[in-house]
Enzyme design. Structure first.
Site, PDB file in Angstrom:
ATOM      1  N   THR A 213       0.845  -1.210   0.000  1.00 31.61           N
ATOM      2  CA  THR A 213       0.000   0.000   0.000  1.00 31.61           C
ATOM      3  C   THR A 213       0.876   1.254   0.000  1.00 31.61           C
ATOM      4  O   THR A 213       1.999   1.222   0.499  1.00 31.61           O
ATOM      5  CB  THR A 213      -0.876  -0.050   1.272  1.00 31.61           C
ATOM      6  OG1 THR A 213      -1.827  -1.077   1.097  1.00 31.61           O
ATOM      7  CG2 THR A 213      -1.565   1.264   1.572  1.00 31.61           C
ATOM      8  N   ARG A 241     -14.391  -7.268   0.199  1.00 29.53           N
ATOM      9  CA  ARG A 241     -13.638  -6.868   1.398  1.00 29.53           C
ATOM     10  C   ARG A 241     -13.006  -5.472   1.217  1.00 29.53           C
ATOM     11  O   ARG A 241     -12.419  -5.157   0.189  1.00 29.53           O
ATOM     12  CB  ARG A 241     -12.547  -7.913   1.653  1.00 29.53           C
ATOM     13  CG  ARG A 241     -11.662  -7.624   2.874  1.00 29.53           C
ATOM     14  CD  ARG A 241     -10.372  -6.927   2.507  1.00 29.53           C
ATOM     15  NE  ARG A 241      -9.469  -6.800   3.651  1.00 29.53           N
ATOM     16  CZ  ARG A 241      -8.398  -6.025   3.665  1.00 29.53           C
ATOM     17  NH1 ARG A 241      -8.086  -5.311   2.612  1.00 29.53           N
ATOM     18  NH2 ARG A 241      -7.631  -5.971   4.738  1.00 29.53           N
ATOM     19  N   VAL A 242     -13.160  -4.656   2.241  1.00 32.23           N
ATOM     20  CA  VAL A 242     -12.522  -3.338   2.261  1.00 32.23           C
ATOM     21  C   VAL A 242     -11.646  -3.282   3.503  1.00 32.23           C
ATOM     22  O   VAL A 242     -12.075  -3.672   4.597  1.00 32.23           O
ATOM     23  CB  VAL A 242     -13.579  -2.209   2.307  1.00 32.23           C
ATOM     24  CG1 VAL A 242     -12.912  -0.855   2.466  1.00 32.23           C
ATOM     25  CG2 VAL A 242     -14.439  -2.225   1.041  1.00 32.23           C
ATOM     26  N   GLY A 243     -10.405  -2.835   3.334  1.00 31.43           N
ATOM     27  CA  GLY A 243      -9.478  -2.775   4.472  1.00 31.43           C
ATOM     28  C   GLY A 243      -9.522  -1.436   5.176  1.00 31.43           C
ATOM     29  O   GLY A 243     -10.494  -0.678   5.086  1.00 31.43           O
ATOM     30  N   ASP A 244      -8.433  -1.150   5.862  1.00 29.69           N
ATOM     31  CA  ASP A 244      -8.370   0.064   6.684  1.00 29.69           C
ATOM     32  C   ASP A 244      -8.072   1.326   5.893  1.00 29.69           C
ATOM     33  O   ASP A 244      -8.434   2.428   6.316  1.00 29.69           O
ATOM     34  CB  ASP A 244      -7.257  -0.098   7.732  1.00 29.69           C
ATOM     35  CG  ASP A 244      -5.902  -0.341   7.061  1.00 29.69           C
ATOM     36  OD1 ASP A 244      -5.827  -1.211   6.163  1.00 29.69           O
ATOM     37  OD2 ASP A 244      -4.928   0.340   7.417  1.00 29.69           O
ATOM     38  N   THR A 263      -0.142   1.141   6.959  1.00 29.83           N
ATOM     39  CA  THR A 263      -0.084   0.027   6.019  1.00 29.83           C
ATOM     40  C   THR A 263       0.104  -1.261   6.810  1.00 29.83           C
ATOM     41  O   THR A 263       0.855  -1.292   7.784  1.00 29.83           O
ATOM     42  CB  THR A 263       1.056   0.196   5.001  1.00 29.83           C
ATOM     43  OG1 THR A 263       1.136  -0.989   4.210  1.00 29.83           O
ATOM     44  CG2 THR A 263       2.408   0.451   5.653  1.00 29.83           C
ATOM     45  N   GLY A 264      -0.590  -2.303   6.398  1.00 29.98           N
ATOM     46  CA  GLY A 264      -0.466  -3.561   7.121  1.00 29.98           C
ATOM     47  C   GLY A 264      -1.756  -4.346   7.025  1.00 29.98           C
ATOM     48  O   GLY A 264      -2.591  -4.087   6.149  1.00 29.98           O
ATOM     49  N   GLY A 266      -5.080  -4.920   7.406  1.00 32.88           N
ATOM     50  CA  GLY A 266      -6.090  -3.891   7.615  1.00 32.88           C
ATOM     51  C   GLY A 266      -7.091  -4.145   8.718  1.00 32.88           C
ATOM     52  O   GLY A 266      -7.509  -3.217   9.408  1.00 32.88           O
TER      53      GLY A 266
HETATM   54  N1  ASP Z   1      -3.804  -2.133   4.822  1.00 33.82           N
HETATM   55  C1  ASP Z   1      -4.109  -2.618   3.507  1.00 33.82           C
HETATM   56  C2  ASP Z   1      -5.378  -3.415   3.585  1.00 33.82           C
HETATM   57  O1  ASP Z   1      -5.574  -4.114   4.540  1.00 33.82           O
HETATM   58  C3  ASP Z   1      -3.028  -3.453   2.947  1.00 33.82           C
HETATM   59  C4  ASP Z   1      -1.666  -2.821   2.987  1.00 33.82           C
HETATM   60  O2  ASP Z   1      -1.395  -1.958   3.805  1.00 33.82           O
HETATM   61  O3  ASP Z   1      -0.826  -3.159   2.149  1.00 33.82           O
HETATM   62  O4  ASP Z   1      -6.147  -3.378   2.651  1.00 33.82           O
END
Ligand code: ASP
Length: 362
Positions: A213, A241-244, A263-264, A266
């Site tokens: 990300t 699915r939707v992340g953070d 980033t991580g 989510g």
């Molecule tokens: N945080 C993002 C998600 O969970 C993924 C990422 O940070 O690479 O969608």
């Protein structure tokens, strides 16, 4: 800011100006001058955290560093020219979205169904306005659409087809979904699908290795902060699915004293409302930025089983880039105008040497 502009001494004869009045006038004038003094701008970016080791090919390392350096240099030139933080955040993220080495825009990962669904958000710390898009499939630069949501609609988040209809309504061209197809991401999906067949859910998390990300936080010459994040999400994600990243407060947040892009993994950032949590510690509890960010990223999230990193910036220009993974693509540029880029966990990113604020309790 405006209160003391054009302040003139009261219309007294000189002999009537009492010394204490003169002192008050000078003090007000001093505060006014200070408030008009340009702040030294800062830009911090990331290109994702995860398993980032020195086994990367030199060619890849070179292009990743070059893209990050370009984003930093361009963004810093804009900040120096007086551009507001949200403009610079969006511009820096656009550079990374256009580079297929990052999991955002062009280089986005695939969903379980072999599609690309992109998320992005931006927040203006000065006005607390925010915009986000989730699950868009035909938007070349989702961060630009998120910004348009912030500036041109009464909403904060638009998703899917509706977001694309809005894009068309403001003249933003849609791209063919095939624009996002890269061989590397396709192979990552194939690998995850094989793991799915063998193991079942959440194999995507291990396969993701490097989340990729992108994000940016900036402090402009007015002393205003902004944050933005853009992503293809998680490889092999299902069911819309939707992340953070596009969730204000989870992966992206900015207010008058703090800006964060995360980033991580989510789901953990959503459950800890990570970006907001860091900023509340800083602005409400007066916790120094570095400690606040470390508490959330290096303690709270791993204690729940999550992983990742974040970039954080405060109104004094303090920078913090904590991560609990092998490495994190990260970079910043400040007063010396030199872009600092680091990828590996053991690589010096120059933030440790930055002077702590005078009142820091660290
Ligand atoms: N945080 C993002 C998600 O969970 C993924 C990422 O940070 O690479 O969608």
């Amino acid at each position: 800011m405006t209160g003391a502009v054009g302040y003139t001494l009261p219309n007294h004869r000189e002999s009537e100006v009492k010394p204490h009045r003169l002192f008050v006038a000078l003090a007000i004038f001093g505060i006014a001058s200070l408030s008009h003094a340009a702040v030294s701008p800062v830009l911090v970016i990331h290109g994702g955290a995860g398993v980032i080791r020195r086994d990367m090919t030199p060619a890849r390392e070179k292009v990743v560093r070059a893209a990050m350096t370009l984003a930093l240099k361009n963004g810093y030139a804009q900040l120096k020219a007086g551009k507001p933080a949200p403009d610079v955040v969006a511009a820096a993220i656009t550079v990374l979205e256009d580079d297929e080495n990052f999991n955002a825009g062009k280089g986005s990962v695939f969903t379980h169904d072999g599609k690309n669904e992109l998320d992005a958000a931006i927040m203006d710390g000065n006005t607390l306005s925010a915009g986000a898009v989730a699950g868009v499939r035909r938007i070349k630069n989702p961060i630009q659409l998120a910004r348009a949501v912030m500036e041109k609609t009464p909403y904060v988040m638009l998703s899917g087809d509706g977001a694309e209809t809005f894009a068309q309504s403001i003249g933003m061209p849609l791209v063919n979904p095939s624009y996002f197809r890269t061989e590397e991401r396709w192979q990552q999906l194939q690998k995850a699908l094989k793991e799915d067949a063998a193991k079942q859910p959440h194999a995507d998390v291990e396969t993701a290795k490097h989340f990729g990300t992108v994000g940016a936080v900036a402090l402009d010459v007015q002393g205003h902060l902004a944050a933005g994040t853009s992503t293809g999400g998680m490889n092999d994600k299902r069911w819309g699915r939707v992340g953070d990243s596009p969730i204000i407060g989870a992966g992206t947040y900015a207010n008058s004293g703090c800006a964060v892009s995360a980033t991580g993994w989510g789901e953990f950032y959503i459950r800890t409302v990570a970006a907001h949590e860091i900023c509340m510690k800083v602005t409400q509890m007066r916790v120094p930025l570095k400690r606040a960010a470390a508490e959330v990223i290096n303690q709270e999230i791993p204690s729940m089983g999550g992983n990742g990193g974040a970039i954080a910036l405060d109104a004094d220009g303090q920078i913090s880039i904590p991560f609990n993974t092998d490495g994190m693509y990260r970079g910043w540029i400040g007063a010396d105008g030199v872009p600092h880029v680091a990828l590996y966990g053991d690589e010096d990113d120059g933030t440790a040497e930055l002077p702590a604020p005078a009142d820091s309790a660290e």
